[in-house]
Design an enzyme around this catalytic site. Structure first.
Site: not given
Length: 325
Positions: A55, A204
């Site tokens: 990441y 989301g």
């Protein structure tokens, strides 16, 4: 915040996925704001934080390490590794390679150990037993307390677990992606392994705040996840209508109903939604206080069985993002 067990690790019932602070969802907050948000998540009861060496090319581990430094003895940190084909070989070579990745992660995190260390994806060219052996050695050295796999199959789980017992499996799971309910989650229950869903809100989508005209830019993975195609957003409206209806009944939000549904499923499931706004972090963690009755859960399951989900999220699609301007 209620607690749950991932084998022998006690964690908050909902964790925080930290990837989005560094990449994956377009421009994020600056470093100071991100550190503040991670610490505020802890103040709200979260004790389980997830990151990975990949990441932000390691920057996310540095961020998480700095944010959690003042409360390091009060939290559980999970990180992940990937090693190239050239780094595998004999058990000795593989262990040397994995240990090198772990040492680099520990340095970035500013800690002497991590509680949970995942193989980020299974390398089909390397026997899972070989990785499991390495994890056992790292546990004996005290550098990790437990280990896990990501997106693994039931067979891979059982074979690895027989060598070094697994602590947790981290894989995609949500109301919109339920492929692991058939075999992996039952195997985890049988073997005493925790299950940690990433993208528990379908990136989301299940927040109910996405519409067919929403645009995504930069490194936002929703540019290539097919459930965010305009036609699929419209086709999935019936799913959003369902969770919105229950949210209104319970005085909750669609995101909280989606997480509460998951928490009701099994007591060893610990989702790690990610967010970069305090309001959303509080909303997600607050789902631990939203309890579905058995009747409500059964109703939701019955309605879900009638709904076809359109679109998905795959590693292959996400890999296309690097070619987009």
């Amino acid at each position: 915040m209620p607690k749950r067990k991932l084998r022998n690790l006690e964690v908050s019932a909902i964790g925080l996925g930290c990837m989005g602070f560094s990449h994956g969802y377009g421009p994020g907050p600056d470093k100071n704001e991100a550190i503040k948000l991670i610490r505020q998540a802890y103040d709200l009861g979260c004790t389980f934080f997830d990151t990975a060496e990949g990441y932000g090319l390691g920057s996310n581990e540095e961020l998480v390490g700095e944010a959690l430094k003042p409360i390091r003895d009060k939290v559980i940190i999970a990180t992940k590794f990937r090693v190239a084909d050239s780094e595998y070989g004999s058990k000795k070579k593989t262990l040397r390679s994995v240990r090198s990745h772990l040492d680099a992660s520990l340095k970035r995190l500013g800690t002497e150990h991590v509680e949970l260390y995942y193989q980020h994806r299974i390398n089909k060219n390397v026997p899972v037993e070989e990785i499991a052996y390495c994890m056992g050695e790292l546990i004996r050295e005290g550098k990790i307390l437990g280990w896990g796999q990501s997106q693994s199959t039931e067979d891979e789980i059982r074979r690895a677990h027989a060598v070094t017992p697994l602590t947790a499996i981290q894989s995609e799971y949500s109301i919109m992606e339920r492929m692991f309910e058939k075999d992996v989650i039952p195997a985890c229950e049988e073997l005493g392994i925790g299950f940690v869903p990433f993208s528990p809100l379908a990136s989301g989508f299940l927040s109910g705040k996405v519409n067919a005209d929403t645009q995504y830019v930069g490194d936002d993975v929703r540019r290539v996840i097919t459930r965010f195609n305009r036609e699929n957003i419209l086709a999935n409206q019936s799913l959003l209508d369902l969770i919105t209806r229950f949210a209104e009944m319970k005085g909750a939000t669609p995101a909280q109903i989606s997480l509460a549904w998951m928490l009701h499923k099994k007591d060893f499931i610990v989702p790690i939604p990610g967010s970069r706004k305090l309001e959303r972090i509080g909303e997600n963690l607050g789902a631990a206080d939203v309890e579905l009755t058995e009747e409500e859960f059964t109703q939701i399951e019955a309605e879900l069985a009638k709904i076809e989900v359109h679109g998905n999220r795959t590693d292959e699609d996400i890999a296309k993002l690097r070619w987009l301007k």
